[in-house]
Design a protein around this motif. Structure first.
Motif, PDB file in Angstrom:
ATOM      1  N   ALA A 194       0.834  -1.214   0.000  1.00  0.00           N
ATOM      2  CA  ALA A 194       0.000   0.000   0.000  1.00  0.00           C
ATOM      3  C   ALA A 194       0.862   1.256   0.000  1.00  0.00           C
ATOM      4  CB  ALA A 194      -0.925   0.000   1.216  1.00  0.00           C
ATOM      5  N   LEU A 195       1.988   1.218   0.704  1.00  0.00           N
ATOM      6  CA  LEU A 195       2.893   2.368   0.724  1.00  0.00           C
ATOM      7  C   LEU A 195       3.513   2.585  -0.656  1.00  0.00           C
ATOM      8  CD1 LEU A 195       2.566   1.578   3.773  1.00  0.00           C
ATOM      9  CD2 LEU A 195       4.901   2.382   4.097  1.00  0.00           C
ATOM     10  N   VAL A 196       3.870   1.487  -1.309  1.00  0.00           N
ATOM     11  CA  VAL A 196       4.441   1.598  -2.657  1.00  0.00           C
ATOM     12  C   VAL A 196       3.416   2.197  -3.616  1.00  0.00           C
ATOM     13  CG1 VAL A 196       5.299   0.277  -4.635  1.00  0.00           C
ATOM     14  CG2 VAL A 196       6.092  -0.271  -2.319  1.00  0.00           C
ATOM     15  N   ARG A 197       2.163   1.751  -3.542  1.00  0.00           N
ATOM     16  CA  ARG A 197       1.117   2.298  -4.421  1.00  0.00           C
ATOM     17  C   ARG A 197       0.925   3.790  -4.166  1.00  0.00           C
ATOM     18  NH1 ARG A 197      -1.361  -2.704  -3.195  1.00  0.00           N
ATOM     19  NH2 ARG A 197      -2.624  -1.740  -1.554  1.00  0.00           N
ATOM     20  N   VAL A 236      12.469   5.707  -9.723  1.00  0.00           N
ATOM     21  CA  VAL A 236      11.362   5.349  -8.831  1.00  0.00           C
ATOM     22  C   VAL A 236      11.827   4.338  -7.794  1.00  0.00           C
ATOM     23  CG1 VAL A 236       9.114   4.200  -8.710  1.00  0.00           C
ATOM     24  CG2 VAL A 236       9.559   5.870 -10.513  1.00  0.00           C
ATOM     25  N   ARG A 237      12.537   3.303  -8.245  1.00  0.00           N
ATOM     26  CA  ARG A 237      13.009   2.273  -7.305  1.00  0.00           C
ATOM     27  C   ARG A 237      13.952   2.872  -6.264  1.00  0.00           C
ATOM     28  NH1 ARG A 237      13.329  -0.748 -12.131  1.00  0.00           N
ATOM     29  NH2 ARG A 237      15.577  -0.337 -12.275  1.00  0.00           N
ATOM     30  N   ALA A 238      14.826   3.763  -6.711  1.00  0.00           N
ATOM     31  CA  ALA A 238      15.772   4.383  -5.771  1.00  0.00           C
ATOM     32  C   ALA A 238      15.029   5.202  -4.723  1.00  0.00           C
ATOM     33  CB  ALA A 238      16.761   5.264  -6.535  1.00  0.00           C
ATOM     34  N   PHE A 239      13.990   5.920  -5.155  1.00  0.00           N
ATOM     35  CA  PHE A 239      13.236   6.715  -4.194  1.00  0.00           C
ATOM     36  C   PHE A 239      12.437   5.825  -3.247  1.00  0.00           C
ATOM     37  CE2 PHE A 239       9.498   8.945  -2.691  1.00  0.00           C
ATOM     38  CZ  PHE A 239      10.056  10.104  -2.179  1.00  0.00           C
ATOM     39  N   LEU A 240      11.812   4.786  -3.787  1.00  0.00           N
ATOM     40  CA  LEU A 240      11.017   3.894  -2.941  1.00  0.00           C
ATOM     41  C   LEU A 240      11.879   3.231  -1.873  1.00  0.00           C
ATOM     42  CD1 LEU A 240       8.675   2.179  -5.568  1.00  0.00           C
ATOM     43  CD2 LEU A 240       8.092   3.994  -3.968  1.00  0.00           C
ATOM     44  N   PRO A 289      17.012  10.261  10.614  1.00  0.00           N
ATOM     45  CA  PRO A 289      16.255  11.239   9.819  1.00  0.00           C
ATOM     46  C   PRO A 289      15.528  10.583   8.650  1.00  0.00           C
ATOM     47  CG  PRO A 289      18.499  12.005  10.225  1.00  0.00           C
ATOM     48  CD  PRO A 289      18.455  10.563  10.631  1.00  0.00           C
ATOM     49  N   THR A 290      14.299  10.973   8.428  1.00  0.00           N
ATOM     50  CA  THR A 290      13.555  10.531   7.257  1.00  0.00           C
ATOM     51  C   THR A 290      13.718  11.568   6.146  1.00  0.00           C
ATOM     52  OG1 THR A 290      11.537  11.710   7.893  1.00  0.00           O
ATOM     53  CG2 THR A 290      11.827   9.468   8.766  1.00  0.00           C
ATOM     54  N   PRO A 291      13.417  11.199   4.888  1.00  0.00           N
ATOM     55  CA  PRO A 291      13.438  12.220   3.829  1.00  0.00           C
ATOM     56  C   PRO A 291      12.529  13.404   4.148  1.00  0.00           C
ATOM     57  CG  PRO A 291      13.380  10.036   2.862  1.00  0.00           C
ATOM     58  CD  PRO A 291      13.195   9.851   4.346  1.00  0.00           C
TER      59      PRO A 291
END
Length: 330
Positions: free
Chosen positions: A141-144, A159-163, A296-298
């Protein structure tokens, strides 16, 4: 081992020697795991001395949770003098399954503690919240959510790098508070985004083609790493390399130069863009911390950079005002 004249035994004798029921011996015989040596004149099964050892091996393998099919592969390989790959593969597969089952049990235990310990008037709502999440939970669900948020034409590699950075992985051994945070995060990303509370994507995405979006998110990743280092050190937001990389990522997207005017426009645009601070707050709670500064999160890095941009603009305005005052005094 057996006292009969031919060294064979009946199914009952074998069951007694092995300490199992006749029904168990018959079950494995019927499935070809325990071949009989012969049949008596009356049609009764007869087994050789090695049957006790083979039956013991079968029981050991079954006791480890291996299926009948897996046991058959192990026995067939052993009969052929193989190297034991079938047993190694079966054990590895069983360990993977057990790992998932243990994760699910730990997650359910923490979820049950969460429901048990909440105020009675909140129990029903909390039960619905945590009950909506599978055990063990996955991140589909987070990926979607992020795939709907990111630019449509963004390259798959970007996209994969960001996910990899944005999608939080649920802990294997969670505390109740982490289960609650992940359940709230799941509810957040599965809510509808119909535009009633503003657009569902930053306006920068509308102008970003494949190349521009790749430039934007690659630059943001570098800036977030630098800002994350500052957050770990406890540094206050300020202009510097991290902010320069952050602004340059947006400038590259729009084909602009990094100027004070661009920075003013960017600050205004980012202030008007939709925010998902709640996502990052819950992500930090899922990650948890048993002491010291949380990782830290993004989202935290993004907020630090926005504050650094505000600090830069404040310094720039003050500098411009001071220069104007100096000019007027001449």
């Amino acid at each position: 081992m057996f006292s009969s004249h031919d060294g064979l035994c009946t199914i009952g004798d074998l069951a007694e020697h092995a300490g199992v029921s006749v029904k168990t011996v018959r079950f494995y015989s019927d499935r070809g795991l325990l071949p009989e040596s012969s049949r008596s004149a009356g049609g009764h099964r007869r087994y050789g001395p090695d049957a006790v050892r083979r039956l013991g091996l079968i029981r050991s393998l079954r006791g480890l949770g291996l299926s009948v099919a897996e046991v058959r592969r192990v026995l067939d390989e052993q009969d052929e003098g193989g190297a034991g790959d079938a047993l190694e593969d079966a054990v590895a597969g069983r360990l993977r399954v057990l790992g998932l089952e243990l994760r699910a049990l730990r997650w359910r235990e923490a979820a049950l503690q969460l429901v048990r310990d909440c105020p009675p008037d909140e129990r029903s709502a909390r039960l619905r919240l945590v009950g909506a999440v599978a055990a063990p939970p996955d991140t589909a669900a987070l990926v979607r959510f992020w795939r709907a948020w990111l630019p449509v034409r963004m390259p798959a590699r970007s996209v994969r790098a960001f996910l990899d950075r944005a999608v939080v992985q649920p802990p294997d051994d969670p505390r109740p508070a982490q289960v609650l945070a992940f359940a709230r995060l799941f509810a957040f990303v599965t809510r509808s985004c119909d535009g009633s509370e503003g657009p569902c994507q930053p306006s920068a995405h509308g102008a970003a083609g494949a190349r521009e979006s790749a430039v934007l998110y690659a630059g943001l990743a570098t800036a977030y790493d630098l800002a994350g280092g500052a957050l770990r050190r406890g540094d206050a937001p300020r202009p510097g390399e991290a902010l320069d990389g952050f602004v340059d990522a947006y400038a590259g997207t729009y084909g602009s130069r990094d100027t004070p005017g661009f920075r003013r426009r960017l600050a205004g645009q980012l202030a008007a863009d939709p925010r998902i601070d709640r996502y990052w707050e819950l992500t930090a709670e899922v990650l948890g911390s048993r002491g010291g500064r949380p990782e830290p999160t993004p989202g935290a890095a993004h907020d630090w950079l926005l504050e650094a941009l505000d600090a830069y603009l404040g310094d720039h305005v003050r500098g411009a005002e001071a220069a104007a005052a100096t000019t007027r005094s001449r």
